[in-house]
Write a protein that holds these residues in place. Structure first.
Motif, PDB file in Angstrom:
ATOM      1  N   ASN A 186       0.801  -1.228   0.000  1.00 27.94           N
ATOM      2  CA  ASN A 186       0.000   0.000   0.000  1.00 27.94           C
ATOM      3  C   ASN A 186       0.836   1.281   0.000  1.00 27.94           C
ATOM      4  OD1 ASN A 186      -2.694   0.853  -0.184  1.00 27.94           O
ATOM      5  ND2 ASN A 186      -2.723   1.428   1.970  1.00 27.94           N
ATOM      6  N   PHE A 187       2.070   1.206  -0.498  1.00 30.58           N
ATOM      7  CA  PHE A 187       2.963   2.367  -0.449  1.00 30.58           C
ATOM      8  C   PHE A 187       2.516   3.479  -1.392  1.00 30.58           C
ATOM      9  CE2 PHE A 187       7.298   4.345  -1.231  1.00 30.58           C
ATOM     10  CZ  PHE A 187       7.343   4.982   0.002  1.00 30.58           C
ATOM     11  N   GLU A 188       1.995   3.118  -2.576  1.00 33.24           N
ATOM     12  CA  GLU A 188       1.569   4.156  -3.524  1.00 33.24           C
ATOM     13  C   GLU A 188       0.415   4.980  -2.944  1.00 33.24           C
ATOM     14  OE1 GLU A 188       0.602   5.321  -8.053  1.00 33.24           O
ATOM     15  OE2 GLU A 188       1.563   3.417  -7.648  1.00 33.24           O
ATOM     16  N   ASP A 189      -0.572   4.318  -2.330  1.00 30.37           N
ATOM     17  CA  ASP A 189      -1.691   5.050  -1.729  1.00 30.37           C
ATOM     18  C   ASP A 189      -1.206   5.940  -0.589  1.00 30.37           C
ATOM     19  OD1 ASP A 189      -3.522   3.987  -3.473  1.00 30.37           O
ATOM     20  OD2 ASP A 189      -4.240   2.440  -2.090  1.00 30.37           O
ATOM     21  N   PHE A 190      -0.240   5.452   0.174  1.00 28.64           N
ATOM     22  CA  PHE A 190       0.345   6.238   1.264  1.00 28.64           C
ATOM     23  C   PHE A 190       1.005   7.507   0.710  1.00 28.64           C
ATOM     24  CE2 PHE A 190       4.146   7.201   3.830  1.00 28.64           C
ATOM     25  CZ  PHE A 190       3.555   7.481   5.053  1.00 28.64           C
ATOM     26  N   MET A 191       1.837   7.340  -0.338  1.00 21.14           N
ATOM     27  CA  MET A 191       2.507   8.499  -0.936  1.00 21.14           C
ATOM     28  C   MET A 191       1.491   9.480  -1.526  1.00 21.14           C
ATOM     29  SD  MET A 191       5.998   7.060  -2.743  1.00 21.14           S
ATOM     30  CE  MET A 191       5.201   5.817  -3.736  1.00 21.14           C
ATOM     31  N   LYS A 192       0.446   8.945  -2.163  1.00 25.69           N
ATOM     32  CA  LYS A 192      -0.586   9.793  -2.753  1.00 25.69           C
ATOM     33  C   LYS A 192      -1.272  10.623  -1.664  1.00 25.69           C
ATOM     34  CE  LYS A 192      -4.395   9.529  -6.047  1.00 25.69           C
ATOM     35  NZ  LYS A 192      -5.207   8.628  -6.858  1.00 25.69           N
ATOM     36  N   ALA A 193      -1.573  10.007  -0.517  1.00 25.18           N
ATOM     37  CA  ALA A 193      -2.216  10.716   0.594  1.00 25.18           C
ATOM     38  C   ALA A 193      -1.321  11.825   1.145  1.00 25.18           C
ATOM     39  CB  ALA A 193      -2.591   9.730   1.702  1.00 25.18           C
ATOM     40  N   LEU A 194      -0.003  11.642   1.019  1.00 26.58           N
ATOM     41  CA  LEU A 194       0.942  12.671   1.466  1.00 26.58           C
ATOM     42  C   LEU A 194       1.061  13.814   0.468  1.00 26.58           C
ATOM     43  CD1 LEU A 194       3.900  10.627   2.975  1.00 26.58           C
ATOM     44  CD2 LEU A 194       2.432  12.241   4.190  1.00 26.58           C
ATOM     45  N   GLY A 195       0.518  13.612  -0.737  1.00 27.42           N
ATOM     46  CA  GLY A 195       0.605  14.651  -1.757  1.00 27.42           C
ATOM     47  C   GLY A 195       1.813  14.509  -2.666  1.00 27.42           C
ATOM     48  N   VAL A 196       2.417  13.326  -2.680  1.00 26.40           N
ATOM     49  CA  VAL A 196       3.581  13.069  -3.536  1.00 26.40           C
ATOM     50  C   VAL A 196       3.107  12.944  -4.987  1.00 26.40           C
ATOM     51  CG1 VAL A 196       5.465  11.438  -4.013  1.00 26.40           C
ATOM     52  CG2 VAL A 196       4.810  11.941  -1.648  1.00 26.40           C
ATOM     53  N   GLY A 197       3.822  13.582  -5.914  1.00 24.93           N
ATOM     54  CA  GLY A 197       3.451  13.579  -7.329  1.00 24.93           C
ATOM     55  C   GLY A 197       3.556  12.207  -7.974  1.00 24.93           C
ATOM     56  N   LEU A 198       2.878  12.041  -9.098  1.00 27.15           N
ATOM     57  CA  LEU A 198       2.775  10.761  -9.803  1.00 27.15           C
ATOM     58  C   LEU A 198       4.133  10.164 -10.158  1.00 27.15           C
ATOM     59  CD1 LEU A 198       0.955   8.625 -11.169  1.00 27.15           C
ATOM     60  CD2 LEU A 198       1.083   9.998 -13.239  1.00 27.15           C
ATOM     61  N   ILE A 199       5.018  10.942 -10.764  1.00 31.44           N
ATOM     62  CA  ILE A 199       6.316  10.404 -11.201  1.00 31.44           C
ATOM     63  C   ILE A 199       7.135   9.944 -10.005  1.00 31.44           C
ATOM     64  CG2 ILE A 199       8.508  10.994 -12.313  1.00 31.44           C
ATOM     65  CD1 ILE A 199       6.815  12.811 -14.202  1.00 31.44           C
ATOM     66  N   THR A 200       7.173  10.744  -8.948  1.00 35.87           N
ATOM     67  CA  THR A 200       7.916  10.363  -7.748  1.00 35.87           C
ATOM     68  C   THR A 200       7.310   9.111  -7.123  1.00 35.87           C
ATOM     69  OG1 THR A 200       8.518  12.665  -7.357  1.00 35.87           O
ATOM     70  CG2 THR A 200       8.733  11.165  -5.493  1.00 35.87           C
ATOM     71  N   ARG A 201       5.967   8.990  -7.141  1.00 40.25           N
ATOM     72  CA  ARG A 201       5.314   7.785  -6.603  1.00 40.25           C
ATOM     73  C   ARG A 201       5.713   6.552  -7.402  1.00 40.25           C
ATOM     74  NH1 ARG A 201       0.341  10.686  -6.761  1.00 40.25           N
ATOM     75  NH2 ARG A 201      -0.536   9.123  -8.154  1.00 40.25           N
ATOM     76  N   LYS A 202       5.694   6.670  -8.729  1.00 33.83           N
ATOM     77  CA  LYS A 202       6.034   5.510  -9.576  1.00 33.83           C
ATOM     78  C   LYS A 202       7.483   5.089  -9.339  1.00 33.83           C
ATOM     79  CE  LYS A 202       2.043   5.096 -11.518  1.00 33.83           C
ATOM     80  NZ  LYS A 202       1.143   4.041 -11.028  1.00 33.83           N
ATOM     81  N   LEU A 203       8.395   6.066  -9.267  1.00 35.82           N
ATOM     82  CA  LEU A 203       9.796   5.741  -8.984  1.00 35.82           C
ATOM     83  C   LEU A 203       9.942   5.131  -7.585  1.00 35.82           C
ATOM     84  CD1 LEU A 203      11.682   8.850 -10.406  1.00 35.82           C
ATOM     85  CD2 LEU A 203      11.843   6.504 -11.230  1.00 35.82           C
ATOM     86  N   GLY A 204       9.269   5.726  -6.599  1.00 36.56           N
ATOM     87  CA  GLY A 204       9.350   5.246  -5.228  1.00 36.56           C
ATOM     88  C   GLY A 204       8.856   3.822  -5.076  1.00 36.56           C
ATOM     89  N   ASN A 205       7.866   3.456  -5.872  1.00 40.21           N
ATOM     90  CA  ASN A 205       7.301   2.110  -5.804  1.00 40.21           C
ATOM     91  C   ASN A 205       8.198   1.072  -6.458  1.00 40.21           C
ATOM     92  OD1 ASN A 205       5.117   1.319  -4.362  1.00 40.21           O
ATOM     93  ND2 ASN A 205       3.620   1.798  -5.933  1.00 40.21           N
ATOM     94  N   LYS A 206       9.088   1.502  -7.349  1.00 39.07           N
ATOM     95  CA  LYS A 206       9.960   0.566  -8.066  1.00 39.07           C
ATOM     96  C   LYS A 206      11.300   0.342  -7.358  1.00 39.07           C
ATOM     97  CE  LYS A 206       8.230   1.337 -12.758  1.00 39.07           C
ATOM     98  NZ  LYS A 206       7.204   0.363 -12.649  1.00 39.07           N
ATOM     99  N   THR A 207      11.616   1.166  -6.371  1.00 41.49           N
ATOM    100  CA  THR A 207      12.920   1.057  -5.723  1.00 41.49           C
ATOM    101  C   THR A 207      12.862   0.165  -4.489  1.00 41.49           C
ATOM    102  OG1 THR A 207      12.560   2.996  -4.345  1.00 41.49           O
ATOM    103  CG2 THR A 207      13.581   3.374  -6.493  1.00 41.49           C
ATOM    104  N   SER A 208      14.003  -0.391  -4.146  1.00 46.23           N
ATOM    105  CA  SER A 208      14.155  -1.181  -2.919  1.00 46.23           C
ATOM    106  C   SER A 208      15.290  -0.554  -2.117  1.00 46.23           C
ATOM    107  CB  SER A 208      14.478  -2.637  -3.254  1.00 46.23           C
ATOM    108  OG  SER A 208      13.387  -3.229  -3.917  1.00 46.23           O
ATOM    109  N   PRO A 209      14.970   0.486  -1.353  1.00 48.11           N
ATOM    110  CA  PRO A 209      16.031   1.204  -0.641  1.00 48.11           C
ATOM    111  C   PRO A 209      16.730   0.360   0.422  1.00 48.11           C
ATOM    112  CG  PRO A 209      13.871   2.010   0.025  1.00 48.11           C
ATOM    113  CD  PRO A 209      13.649   1.042  -1.086  1.00 48.11           C
ATOM    114  N   THR A 210      17.969   0.743   0.685  1.00 47.18           N
ATOM    115  CA  THR A 210      18.727   0.179   1.797  1.00 47.18           C
ATOM    116  C   THR A 210      18.762   1.234   2.888  1.00 47.18           C
ATOM    117  OG1 THR A 210      20.079  -1.169   0.332  1.00 47.18           O
ATOM    118  CG2 THR A 210      20.974  -0.735   2.525  1.00 47.18           C
ATOM    119  N   VAL A 211      18.405   0.827   4.105  1.00 49.39           N
ATOM    120  CA  VAL A 211      18.364   1.722   5.250  1.00 49.39           C
ATOM    121  C   VAL A 211      19.433   1.276   6.245  1.00 49.39           C
ATOM    122  CG1 VAL A 211      16.961   2.458   7.214  1.00 49.39           C
ATOM    123  CG2 VAL A 211      15.914   2.210   4.968  1.00 49.39           C
ATOM    124  N   THR A 212      20.269   2.230   6.686  1.00 47.54           N
ATOM    125  CA  THR A 212      21.290   1.947   7.688  1.00 47.54           C
ATOM    126  C   THR A 212      21.065   2.879   8.870  1.00 47.54           C
ATOM    127  OG1 THR A 212      22.845   1.396   5.927  1.00 47.54           O
ATOM    128  CG2 THR A 212      23.780   1.750   8.119  1.00 47.54           C
TER     129      THR A 212
END
Length: 132
Positions: free
Chosen positions: A14-40
């Motif tokens: 449900n990450f895309e719906d979460f980003m959309k609710a935050l007001g994140v733009g379409l292109i950034t949402r699509k990129l954000g959904n395709k990435t697998s970030p590493t968190v340290t």
């Protein structure tokens, strides 16, 4: 168990719906959904460093319970506070600025995995990371 380690995203719900609710733009949402970030997340002398590496790398330093300014990976400016609700649970409260929305992420550190449950309004996303 400490709230530190290095983790890579393995499951996102449900990450895309979460980003959309935050007001994140379409292109950034699509990129954000395709990435697998590493968190340290590291800690030294009471100061934590939270680093997220993906298409873009972001890093913040903070102390538990002290408010700090943060620019999120999607470019929103927020005032954040991190608290520990258990030895292995870190709560990240983000207060929106300039009309932005407030959101919360609860990160549970479970040894080989970290589960981040984030909420804005009534929209929730669960993102699971595996230790690397």
């Amino acid at each position: 168990m400490a709230c530190t380690g290095k983790y890579k995203l393995t499951l996102s719900e449900n990450f895309e719906d979460f980003m959309k609710a935050l007001g994140v733009g379409l292109i950034t949402r699509k990129l954000g959904n395709k990435t697998s970030p590493t968190v340290t997340i590291t800690e030294e002398g009471g100061e934590y460093t939270f680093k997220q590496e993906s298409i873009k790398t972001s890093q913040v330093k903070f102390k538990i319970g002290e408010e700090f300014e943060e620019v999120t990976a999607d470019g929103r400016k927020v005032m954040s506070t991190m608290t520990l609700t258990a030895p292995n649970v870190m709560v990240h409260e983000m207060k929106g600025t300039n009309g932005g929305k407030d959101s919360t992420c609860i990160r549970e550190f479970l040894g080989a995995t970290m589960v981040a449950t984030c909420k804005v309004d009534d929209i929730e996303t669960v993102r699971t990371y595996s230790a690397v």
